[in-house]
Design an enzyme around this catalytic site. Structure first.
Site, short mmCIF file in Angstrom:
data_model
loop_
_atom_site.label_atom_id
_atom_site.label_comp_id
_atom_site.label_asym_id
_atom_site.label_seq_id
_atom_site.Cartn_x
_atom_site.Cartn_y
_atom_site.Cartn_z
N GLN A 199 0.82 -1.20 0.00
CA GLN A 199 0.00 0.00 0.00
C GLN A 199 0.86 1.27 0.00
O GLN A 199 0.61 2.20 -0.75
CB GLN A 199 -0.93 0.00 1.21
CG GLN A 199 -1.58 1.33 1.42
CD GLN A 199 -3.00 1.21 1.94
OE1 GLN A 199 -3.77 0.40 1.48
NE2 GLN A 199 -3.33 2.01 2.91
N GLU A 200 1.87 1.31 0.85
CA GLU A 200 2.71 2.52 0.90
C GLU A 200 3.51 2.69 -0.38
O GLU A 200 3.76 3.81 -0.81
CB GLU A 200 3.63 2.49 2.11
CG GLU A 200 2.89 2.50 3.45
CD GLU A 200 1.76 3.52 3.49
OE1 GLU A 200 2.00 4.69 3.11
OE2 GLU A 200 0.64 3.15 3.88
N LEU A 201 3.91 1.59 -0.99
CA LEU A 201 4.66 1.71 -2.23
C LEU A 201 3.76 2.19 -3.37
O LEU A 201 4.20 2.92 -4.25
CB LEU A 201 5.34 0.38 -2.58
CG LEU A 201 6.48 -0.01 -1.62
CD1 LEU A 201 7.07 -1.36 -1.99
CD2 LEU A 201 7.58 1.05 -1.59
#
Ligand SMILES: *[C@@H]1O[C@H](CO)[C@@H](O)[C@H](O)[C@H]1NC(C)=O
Ligand SMILES: *[C@@H]1O[C@H](CO)[C@@H](O)[C@H](O)[C@H]1NC(C)=O
Ligand SMILES: *[C@@H]1O[C@H](CO)[C@@H](O)[C@H](O)[C@H]1NC(C)=O
Ligand SMILES: *[C@@H]1O[C@H](CO)[C@@H](O)[C@H](O)[C@H]1NC(C)=O
Ligand SMILES: *[C@@H]1O[C@H](CO)[C@@H](O)[C@H](O)[C@H]1NC(C)=O
Length: 944
Positions: free
Chosen positions: A358-360
Site C-alpha cells: 500500500q505505501e509503495l
C-alpha cells in the site's frame, strides 16, 4: 449545519481555477464526498506561487527544539502587495529579506537588453507577521509587485520538536542494547498538512515544486531524506556537527517531504531493473537488535516495486528508497514521504505484504502524480486500495489475503442497504464510499478487460506524472483507452458509469425474470434495501449503469467478463437469445459489479440443483459464495422465499472451500436472532445448524494442524463458534472441560486460563454453578489485571445464557441489590448485551414488570439507564404475542414511563415491522426445517 457548510465549499472549489504553473486547468470532478475534513480548509490566495525551495533544518534533541531557514523562490502571478504562506501557530518566524531576482513581464517587454542587465533588488517590507487565529503568515510590501516577477524570500524559523506525537518534526528515543542509555532519533511526518508546522510554505498539494533539503546532524548519526546525499559540509559554528545537502527533488508536494536523523542499523541492496532503467538503492532501517526481524521485507519490497513498475508502465521514479521500522512510531498510518517511508516496527515484521504494498503504491499515486486538492484525494485512496489488492494477489500470498474483496463487499452490502446508511458517522461513510469506489475499479477491470484497464492507468500516469491531477483525469484516461481498444462505444464515458455508482449512498439489486417460452428475460434494477421498513423516499430517482455479464449453463464460461449488455441508467430492459428452459443463467458472476441479483424461482431451483451435483466446482468459488449470499439476503429483505434461499445452503454438505462457507455464518447469526423468539422453530433451527456444520467440524478436528492454511484455521474457528452456540454436545463438553480447570484453580482471580471462544458456550449451555463462578470472577476482579478481560466476562455473562435464572440473578445483583462492583457503564453494557437474545429480553421484560416500582426508584436520577433498561426489555420482541405483552405494559403503566416514553413508542413501531416479518417468513422457514430434518436428521444430531 456543518455538513451544509462543507457542501457549499465543495461547490465553490468546483469553480476554482488553478495556479499558473503549467497550463491553466479547470476543476471538474465527480467524486465529491464532502466528508474529508481538509476539503473545507482555507486556501491560499493565488497571486503568488512557489517555484522552488531550499530548506535548512537542525534538530536539537536534548532541548526539544529545531531551527532552520528556508529560501523560497516565488513567482508572482497577479499584481500583489503581499505573499501569504502557511505557518503553524507554534512556529517562531523571522523574515530576513525578500529580493526581486528577475524582472517582471512589463520590464521584459520594454527592452530586453535592460532586462538582461537586471540587478537583484531588495524589496521594502511593510510588515511580516502571523495572521491571527489562522495558520497563515503574511508578508506585505511597500509597493506592488507586478506579474512575472521572480522573488527570493529568506525566512528563519524555529519550533518545538514534538515528543508526544509522530507528526510534523518529532523526536523519539529507544534504549541502546549495550549501555541501556537512550538513543535519540528525529523524523518528519508531513501528511496531510503538517509541513506548515516545520517551515513556512505553500502547504497545499497543488504547489508541487523542486526542493533542495539540507539537514544538520551530529557526526555519529545518519540523515536521510527524499533524495540521496549530494554533499556533506562542516559547520564552523557547531563542533561535531555537519550539514548534509541532498540532491534536488523532482517537483514534490509539501506532504511528501521527509527527513530522518538516527543511529539505526541498515541493510542495503540495489534493485536492478531493465536495461535502460537505472538501479534503485533500497535500504531498510531498524534498531540493531530488530533488523533481522525485518530482513524478509526486502524481498517483499523488491517484488512489489517490480509489479508496480509494470502496472504503472513507469519505473520507480527516484534513485533510492529508505524504509524505516521506526521505534515508538505512534501514528496510525505509516508516514509516506517520497522515497522515505516510516512504519511501526510490527508492520514491517508482520507476515503479509499488504502494508508495504500500500505505501509503495502511494509512491506513484500521490507522490509522482498528486491529487490537486483533498476532494481528489478520495479517488486517489480508492485507486491505491485497488492497486494494492491487485498487487498483493500478484504476489501470490493467497492464503492470507484471499478474502478480498468478499469481506469488504459483504460489509458494504449491509451498510448501503440500511434504512439510514452509516447513520451520521462520516468516518464510516468515507470508508464505505472508498470501498465502493475500489469495487468500481474492480468492475471496470473486468468489464473493459484487464489490459485495457491497465493501459488506461498507464496513460493516466504518463500524462500526470510530476504533476497534479483531478479525480476525473483518471476516468478520462480509462475512457480514452477503452475507446481506443474498442471496448466502449462513443458516446459512453467511464465518468458516467463511475458517477452512477459513486455519487449515491445506495447500491442496486437486479431482478432477472426469464420467459421460458421465448428464451428472453426482463431485467429490472431497483434500490437494494435489506433492513425494513423499505420506505426510503425518492427510490424512483435512483438508477445505475449496470454491466450485465452473463454466464449460461449450456456454454459454461467464467473467463469472458465482457458485458452481454450495459443497462444504461434504465429501469428495465429486455434481453433475448437466452438458453433453453432447462439451462440456468448466472448474472454478475464473481461479484463483478457490487450488486446482488435475484432470479425467478425456476432459475434459482436449477442453480441449487446444479450446486448439489458433482459438477458444482465448474462454478468458481466466489460465484458459489455469491449465489448463497445473495439468496439468503434477498430472503431476509423479503424479496425471495426462504424455502428457495435455504435450499441454496444444501450444497455445503460437500463444500470444503472456506470462501463458500463464509456467507452461511452471517446467515445463522442474522436469521437466528430473528427466530429465537419462537422456541419451537428455534430448536429446529439449531438442529439444522448442527446437522449442517458438525460433519465438517469433525472432519477438520478441533485443533489446528501443522502447515494448514489460514483459510482452514479461519473456517475451523468459525465452525467451532457456531456449532457450539447451536448446542453441539462434543463441542460444549470440550468447552466445559477447559472451564473446569479454571474452577479448580487455587487462585482463580489471578488469571483466566480459558480461551475466549469457550466462555460463551459454557454460560449458554452450562450449569448455574458454572455461570455463578463466572459472576464471582467479575465481582472479585482484581484491579491489576486488564479490565478488558473483565468486560469480556461481563458481556458474555449477560449476552449468552439460555436460562432465565441466570439473567434474573444478574439483574437482581446489579439493579436491585445495587452491588457496588458494577458501575453505571457496566449496567449500560449489560442491558445492551441482554437484549441480543430472546431469553435475555423476555426475562428482562418480566423482571421489569415484577419490580416496576423498585427499578423506577433505583434509576430515578439516571434517565439514560432507565431508558436503556426499557429498551432492553421491550425493543427486541419479534412475535405477535410479544407485541401484545409490550402493548399491555404500555397501557398498564401509561403515565409512568417518564423519559422512556419515546423508547416504548418507538419499540411498538419496530415491533409491528418485526411481527409482519415473522408472520410472513416463520411458517415457511419451519416447514423447510421440518423437511430438512426429516431427510438429514435421522442420525443423532447431538444437541443439548
Ligand atoms: C531558486 O532560484 C535560483 C535563481 O534565482 C536558482 O539558482 C535556485 O536553484 C532556485 N532554487 C530551487 C530550489 O529551485
Ligand atoms: C538575506 O538574509 C540572509 C540571512 O541574514 C543573508 O544571508 C542574505 O545575504 C540576505 N540576502 C540579501 C540579498 O541581502
Ligand atoms: C534598449 O536599451 C538600450 C540601452 O538602454 C538601447 O541601446 C537599445 O536600443 C534599446 N532597445 C530597444 C529594442 O528599445
Ligand atoms: C517530552 O518532553 C518534555 C519536555 O522536554 C518532557 O517533560 C516529557 O517527559 C517528554 N515526554 C515524553 C513522552 O518523552
Ligand atoms: C549499488 O550500486 C552502486 C553503484 O551502482 C554501488 O556503489 C553500491 O555499492 C551498490 N550497493 C550495494 C549494496 O550493492
Amino acid at each position: 449545519m456543518m455538513v451544509l457548510g462543507k457542501f457549499i465549499l465543495v461547490a465553490f472549489i468546483a469553480e476554482f481555477t488553478v495556479i499558473k504553473v503549467g497550463a491553466v486547468r479547470q476543476k471538474r470532478s465527480i467524486d465529491l464526498i464532502a466528508a474529508h475534513s481538509l476539503i473545507s480548509q482555507e486556501r491560499l490566495p493565488t497571486d503568488t506561487a512557489p517555484s522552488g525551495y531550499h530548506l535548512f533544518l537542525r534538530p536539537d534533541f536534548e532541548s526539544g527544539y529545531f531551527e532552520g531557514y528556508v529560501v523560497i523562490n516565488v513567482t508572482v502571478q497577479h499584481k500583489t502587495y503581499e505573499i501569504v504562506l502557511h505557518a503553524h501557530k507554534d512556529l517562531q518566524i523571522e523574515l530576513k529579506n525578500a529580493t526581486q531576482v528577475a524582472p517582471d513581464d512589463e520590464e521584459l517587454k520594454k527592452n530586453s537588453t535592460e532586462a538582461d542587465a537586471f540587478k537583484p533588488q531588495l524589496l521594502t517590507i511593510e510588515s511580516a507577521e502571523k495572521v491571527k487565529k489562522k495558520p497563515l503568515y503574511q508578508i506585505s510590501f511597500g509597493s506592488p509587485i507586478k506579474p512575472g516577477a521572480q522573488l527570493q524570500v529568506y525566512i528563519q524559523f524555529s519550533g518545538p520538536l514534538f515528543n508526544d506525537t509522530s507528526e510534523g518534526f518529532f523526536r523519539s528515543s529507544y534504549p541502546d542494547i549495550a549501555t541501556k542509555k537512550a538513543k535519540w532519533l528525529a523524523a518528519t511526518h508531513m501528511r496531510p498538512n503538517m509541513a506548515r508546522s516545520v517551515f513556512p510554505c505553500y502547504d497545499e498539494p497543488a504547489y508541487k515544486v523542486p526542493m533542495v533539503i539540507s539537514v544538520a546532524r551530529p557526526k555519529h548519526m545518519i540523515a536521510t531524506s527524499n533524495m540521496p546525499v549530494e554533499k556533506t559540509t562542516e559547520d564552523p559554528r557547531l563542533k561535531d556537527w555537519v550539514w548534509d545537502t541532498f540532491q534536488k527533488t523532482p517537483p514534490i508536494a509539501t506532504y511528501s517531504i521527509g527527513v530522518v536523523i538516527s543511529e539505526l542499523s541498515s541493510l542495503s541492496y540495489n534493485l536492478t531493473g531493465k536495461e535502460e532503467v537505472p538501479d534503485i538503492s533500497v535500504t531498510i532501517w531498524a534498531r540493531p537488535d530488530f533488523i533481522n526481524a525485518i530482513n524478509d521485507s526486502t524481498i517483499k519490497i523488491d517484488k512489489t516495486l517490480k509489479i508496480l513498475a509494470e502496472i504503472w508502465g513507469t519505473p520507480y521514479p527516484l534513485p533510492k528508497i529508505d524504509i524505516y521500522a521506526l521505534p515508538n512510531y505512534q501514528a496510525t498510518k505509516p508516514a509516506d514521504a517520497w522515497g522515505l517511508i516510516l512504519f511501526k516496527e510490527s508492520e514491517l515484521s508482520g507476515r503479509g505484504s499488504w502494508h508495504i504494498a500500500q505505501e509503495l503504491v502511494y509512491q506513484w499515486l500521490g507522490a509522482l502524480a498528486t491529487p490537486f486538492w483533498w476532494s481528489d484525494a478520495h479517488i486517489n485512496n480508492a485507486l491505491v486500495r485497488y492497486v494494492t489488492a491487485y498487487t498483493t494477489i500478484q504476489m501470490q500470498e493467497n492464503e492470507t489475503f484471499s478474502n478480498w474483496p468478499m469481506t469488504m463487499l459483504y460489509s458494504i452490502y449491509y451498510e448501503f442497504s440500511k434504512r439510514y446508511p452509516h447513520g451520521k458517522n462520516t468516518a464510516i461513510k468515507q470508508d464505505s464510499t472508498s470501498a465502493k469506489t475500489e469495487l468500481v475499479f474492480r468492475m471496470l477491470n473486468y468489464t473493459l478487460g484487464e489490459e485495457t484497464f491497465k493501459r488506461g492507468l498507464q496513460r493516466f500516469m504518463a500524462d500526470r506524472q510530476y504533476k497534479t491531477f483531478f479525480g476525473d483525469d483518471i476516468w478520462l484516461c480509462i475512457t480514452e483507452q477503452a475507446r481506443f481498444d474498442e471496448k466502449l462505444p462513443v458516446p459512453i464515458t467511464v465518468n458516467e458509469i463511475a458517477a452512477s455508482w459513486i455519487t449515491k449512498d445506495r447500491l442496486p439489486v437486479l431482478t432477472v425474470t426469464r420467459n421460458y417460452t421465448s428464451n428472453t428475460a426482463t431485467l429490472t434494477q431497483q434500490v437494494y434495501l435489506r433492513e425494513r421498513p423499505h420506505d426510503v423516499p425518492d427510490q424512483d430517482k435512483y438508477l445505475w449503469w449496470i454491466p450485465v455479464v452473463l454466464v449460461r449453463q449450456d456454454k459454461l464460461d467464467f473467463h469472458n467478463s465482457t458485458p452481454f449488455i450495459w443497462m444504461r441508467s434504465e429501469r428495465e430492459i429486455q434481453i433475448e437469445g437466452l438458453p433453453r428452459s432447462d439451462s440456468f443463467v448466472i448474472i454478475n458472476p464473481e461479484e463483478i459489479g457490487p450488486f446482488p441479483v435475484n432470479y425467478d424461482a425456476k432459475n434459482w431451483n436449477m442453480l441449487s440443483n446444479f450446486l448439489n451435483s458433482p459438477d458444482r466446482t465448474q462454478i468458481p468459488v466466489t460465484t458459489r459464495a455469491k449465489l448463497l449470499h445473495d439468496a439468503w439476503n434477498l430472503a431476509f429483505a423479503g424479496n425471495l422465499s426462504f424455502s428457495i434461499a435455504l435450499d441454496m445452503t444444501l450444497f455445503l454438505k460437500d463444500e470444503r472451500d472456506y470462501l463458500a462457507w463464509d456467507p452461511v455464518f452471517t446467515l445463522i447469526d442474522h436469521i437466528g436472532k430473528h427466530i429465537d423468539s419462537s422456541p419451537t422453530i428455534h430448536k429446529k433451527f439449531q438442529n439444522y445448524v448442527r446437522l449442517l456444520l458438525s460433519p465438517l467440524y469433525e472432519e477438520l478436528g478441533s485443533e489446528p494442524k501443522e502447515g494448514e492454511g489460514d483459510g482452514t484455521s479461519h473456517l475451523r474457528s468459525s465452525l467451532k463458534i457456531f456449532v457450539c452456540q447451536a448446542g453441539y454436545s462434543p463441542c460444549i463438553e470440550e468447552a466445559q472441560a477447559a472451564y473446569r480447570k479454571w474452577m479448580e484453580a487455587k487462585n482463580p482471580d489471578e488469571g483466566n486460563p480459558v480461551a475466549n471462544q469457550y466462555i460463551c458456550p459454557v454460560f449458554k449451555w452450562g450449569t448455574m454453578e458454572e455461570w455463578e463462578f463466572g459472576l464471582q470472577r467479575v465481582l472479585n476482579f482484581p484491579s491489576f489485571r486488564k479490565q478488558n478481560e473483565r468486560t469480556y466476562l461481563l458481556k458474555t455473562l449477560a449476552g449468552c445464557p439460555n436460562a432465565p435464572e441466570k439473567i434474573e440473578k444478574l439483574l437482581t445483583v446489579t439493579v436491585l441489590e445495587k452491588n457496588v462492583n458494577f458501575s453505571d457503564n457496566d449496567i449500560y453494557l449489560l442491558f445492551s448485551m441482554i437484549s441480543t437474545n430472546a431469553n435475555g429480553y423476555n426475562t428482562t421484560f418480566e423482571f421489569l414488570k415484577k419490580n416496576w416500582n423498585a427499578i423506577k426508584k433505583r434509576f430515578e436520577d439516571k434517565p439514560y439507564l432507565w431508558n436503556s433498561m426499557v429498551t432492553a426489555a421491550t425493543n427486541s420482541f419479534k412475535t405477535e404475542e410479544g407485541l401484545d405483552r409490550v402493548r399491555a405494559l404500555y397501557v398498564e403503566k401509561q403515565n409512568e414511563f417518564g423519559t422512556a416514553d419515546f423508547v416504548i413508542e418507538k419499540a411498538l413501531v419496530n415491533l409491528k415491522e418485526e411481527v409482519r416479518w415473522s408472520k410472513e417468513n416463520l411458517p415457511v422457514i419451519e416447514k423447510w426445517l421440518d423437511n430438512y430434518i426429516s431427510i438429514y436428521g435421522s442420525k443423532n444430531s447431538m444437541g443439548r
